[in-house]
Design an enzyme around this catalytic site. Sequence first.
Site, PDB file in Angstrom:
ATOM      1  N   ASN A 211      45.752  46.920  26.487  1.00 38.70           N
ATOM      2  CA  ASN A 211      44.895  46.633  25.327  1.00 38.70           C
ATOM      3  C   ASN A 211      43.475  47.086  25.679  1.00 38.70           C
ATOM      4  OD1 ASN A 211      43.285  44.335  26.473  1.00 38.70           O
ATOM      5  ND2 ASN A 211      45.341  43.499  26.703  1.00 38.70           N
ATOM      6  N   ASP A 280      51.044  40.127  26.529  1.00 34.40           N
ATOM      7  CA  ASP A 280      52.032  39.084  26.277  1.00 34.40           C
ATOM      8  C   ASP A 280      53.438  39.535  26.668  1.00 34.40           C
ATOM      9  OD1 ASP A 280      50.281  37.115  25.291  1.00 34.40           O
ATOM     10  OD2 ASP A 280      50.113  38.195  23.389  1.00 34.40           O
ATOM     11  N   LYS A 290      59.408  59.865  34.837  1.00 32.71           N
ATOM     12  CA  LYS A 290      58.709  60.060  33.559  1.00 32.71           C
ATOM     13  C   LYS A 290      59.733  60.250  32.424  1.00 32.71           C
ATOM     14  CE  LYS A 290      55.424  63.171  31.410  1.00 32.71           C
ATOM     15  NZ  LYS A 290      54.775  64.466  31.499  1.00 32.71           N
ATOM     16  N   PHE A 324      40.019  31.507  26.373  1.00 30.12           N
ATOM     17  CA  PHE A 324      39.462  32.305  25.281  1.00 30.12           C
ATOM     18  C   PHE A 324      40.593  32.512  24.273  1.00 30.12           C
ATOM     19  CE2 PHE A 324      35.286  34.460  26.038  1.00 30.12           C
ATOM     20  CZ  PHE A 324      34.936  33.779  27.197  1.00 30.12           C
ATOM     21  N   LYS A 338      45.615  26.642  20.298  1.00 26.83           N
ATOM     22  CA  LYS A 338      45.825  27.122  21.678  1.00 26.83           C
ATOM     23  C   LYS A 338      45.259  26.122  22.686  1.00 26.83           C
ATOM     24  CE  LYS A 338      46.091  32.019  20.584  1.00 26.83           C
ATOM     25  NZ  LYS A 338      45.450  33.302  20.464  1.00 26.83           N
ATOM     26  N   LYS A 342      47.771  24.454  25.380  1.00 24.93           N
ATOM     27  CA  LYS A 342      47.618  24.872  26.785  1.00 24.93           C
ATOM     28  C   LYS A 342      46.876  23.829  27.632  1.00 24.93           C
ATOM     29  CE  LYS A 342      47.792  29.696  25.304  1.00 24.93           C
ATOM     30  NZ  LYS A 342      47.620  31.093  25.677  1.00 24.93           N
TER      31      LYS A 342
HETATM   32  O1  PMT Z   1      36.865  42.502  27.994  1.00 26.38           O
HETATM   33  P1  PMT Z   1      35.987  42.731  26.792  1.00 26.38           P
HETATM   34  O2  PMT Z   1      36.065  44.138  26.274  1.00 26.38           O
HETATM   35  O3  PMT Z   1      34.571  42.273  27.033  1.00 26.38           O
HETATM   36  O4  PMT Z   1      36.558  41.828  25.586  1.00 26.38           O
HETATM   37  C1  PMT Z   1      36.472  40.435  25.679  1.00 26.38           C
HETATM   38  C2  PMT Z   1      37.757  39.732  25.153  1.00 26.38           C
HETATM   39  C3  PMT Z   1      37.854  39.978  23.659  1.00 26.38           C
HETATM   40  C4  PMT Z   1      38.998  40.297  25.851  1.00 26.38           C
HETATM   41  C5  PMT Z   1      37.587  38.216  25.509  1.00 26.38           C
HETATM   42  O5  PMT Z   1      36.386  37.727  24.988  1.00 26.38           O
HETATM   43  C6  PMT Z   1      38.748  37.401  24.966  1.00 26.38           C
HETATM   44  O6  PMT Z   1      38.773  36.962  23.830  1.00 26.38           O
HETATM   45  N1  PMT Z   1      39.746  37.157  25.847  1.00 26.38           N
HETATM   46  C7  PMT Z   1      41.013  36.508  25.510  1.00 26.38           C
HETATM   47  C8  PMT Z   1      41.935  37.540  24.940  1.00 26.38           C
HETATM   48  C9  PMT Z   1      43.328  36.999  24.697  1.00 26.38           C
HETATM   49  O7  PMT Z   1      44.256  37.439  25.331  1.00 26.38           O
HETATM   50  O8  PMT Z   1      43.405  36.009  23.867  1.00 26.38           O
HETATM   51  P2  PMT Z   1      44.799  35.273  23.497  1.00 26.38           P
HETATM   52  O9  PMT Z   1      44.463  34.493  22.307  1.00 26.38           O
HETATM   53  O10 PMT Z   1      45.912  36.257  23.399  1.00 26.38           O
HETATM   54  O11 PMT Z   1      45.090  34.336  24.734  1.00 26.38           O
HETATM   55  C10 PMT Z   1      44.578  33.014  24.800  1.00 26.38           C
HETATM   56  C11 PMT Z   1      44.268  32.640  26.236  1.00 26.38           C
HETATM   57  O12 PMT Z   1      45.491  32.630  26.999  1.00 26.38           O
HETATM   58  C12 PMT Z   1      43.326  33.569  26.945  1.00 26.38           C
HETATM   59  O13 PMT Z   1      42.448  32.777  27.729  1.00 26.38           O
HETATM   60  C13 PMT Z   1      44.228  34.410  27.823  1.00 26.38           C
HETATM   61  O14 PMT Z   1      43.572  34.798  29.041  1.00 26.38           O
HETATM   62  C14 PMT Z   1      45.374  33.452  28.130  1.00 26.38           C
HETATM   63  N2  PMT Z   1      46.686  34.102  28.324  1.00 26.38           N
HETATM   64  C15 PMT Z   1      47.294  34.793  27.321  1.00 26.38           C
HETATM   65  C16 PMT Z   1      48.542  35.337  27.523  1.00 26.38           C
HETATM   66  C17 PMT Z   1      49.165  35.186  28.778  1.00 26.38           C
HETATM   67  N3  PMT Z   1      50.361  35.708  29.011  1.00 26.38           N
HETATM   68  N4  PMT Z   1      48.560  34.509  29.743  1.00 26.38           N
HETATM   69  C18 PMT Z   1      47.328  33.966  29.544  1.00 26.38           C
HETATM   70  O15 PMT Z   1      46.767  33.350  30.459  1.00 26.38           O
END
Ligand code: PMT
Length: 400
Positions: A211, A280, A290, A324, A338, A342
């Site tokens: 991403n 995810d 390849k 986040f 979330k 979590k």
């Molecule tokens: O890196 P930049 O370009 O500065 O951009 C910043 C950002 C947009 C990436 C950042 O500010 C942000 O929002 N990060 C969280 C992105 C995200 O994956 O969000 P989510 O809603 O999908 O996940 C929620 C939380 O679970 C996040 O804290 C994530 O780290 C965590 N997660 C998600 C999936 C997974 N398999 N394991 C996790 O720990």
Amino acid sequence: MDYSLKDKNIILGVCGGIAAYKSVELLRLLKKGQANVRVIMTRNALHFVGPLTFEALSGTAVCTSLFTANDPAAIRHIDWAAAADAVVVAPATANIIGKIAGGLADDALSTFLLAVTCPVILCPSMNTHMYENKAMQRNLQRLKADGLLVLAPESGQLACGTTGPGRLPEPEVILDRVVSCLSPQDLKGKNILVTAGPTREPVDPVRFMSNPSSGKMGYAVARAAQHRGARTTLIAGPVSLADPPHVNLIRVNTAREMASAVFDNMDRAHVIIKAAAVSDYRAKEIAAHKIKKENDEIVLSFQKNQDILKEVGRRKKHQILVGFAAETQALEANAVKKMTEKNLDMIVGNLVGSPDSGFHSDTNTVAFFFKDGSREALDPMEKDTIAHILLDRIVEKFLK
Ligand code: PMT
């Protein structure tokens, strides 16, 4: 609170060493941070870099002598010392170090250094044998005991041909030290674990799913935490940002690598902040070679990655856990869901999908949601500023 360099009065002392050229870049970086910078050069420094360069970049006259003809500011060193927020001497030669350790004041810089009361950062730079000389080390110990900050030189090949300690650290590292010494040390003694950037899930040896996360948000949090005195560990996916100085950086690629790095480091953390955009899903099978473009269509199968944050929420004991949530709509509802699922103490709802917020931009639009039900929406602003406000709230709500 303002943690930036903006409008801070910084004095840059430049001595006569080959590394004086790096002070020009340091000045440029300080000015980029909108600090007011005044430069004092020793007479020997003038042999290495001309004062005009510093004058043009700082926008003010350089002080090279206490007795400049036609200078209306007759006691300039006292005025400058009284107004200074921080002083950085880079490069600091054996001569200036010896003089200030002995309390001598025989030129503009040494006289000024006796008059300052703000933090002083010395950046020694010289030949390795000079640096390791007992008198030099004794002087540095004395200056440290007197409360001056000494940024140790780096090791490497020096201009004089010797190899060892003595090289002036890069301007970015010195700048980082200046910012730290101007920041409150309200996270001193705390271990902070931050994740940043994307993860990459390989499909074949030359392709992956990922991403657009640049790591800027997470890196800003890690830098801010380090500046505020925290022992900071940053677990980062593949990004092209410069390593933040004095941060324990652990590089990973895949979600599984990120998961094991987080689990290995979570026990000693007081605060865990997960800004990474973890994939995810990962490919069910990674092709050994390849994948050839023989077919018009291919179908790949993906399987869910472990939710690292959820697992940390399940295992956590004493840790403050901050997630986040990157959302394109229903920010509050999705973020709060979330946070609950979590087991988080706080979540940063991040509006993504516009060029000036979320992925890759220098600015961001976020809202904080706390487990006690309170919330706070911030105006769009720089990620560096958001990082500090986030840490402010963590300190106020959970660490006091
Ligand atoms: O890196 P930049 O370009 O500065 O951009 C910043 C950002 C947009 C990436 C950042 O500010 C942000 O929002 N990060 C969280 C992105 C995200 O994956 O969000 P989510 O809603 O999908 O996940 C929620 C939380 O679970 C996040 O804290 C994530 O780290 C965590 N997660 C998600 C999936 C997974 N398999 N394991 C996790 O720990």
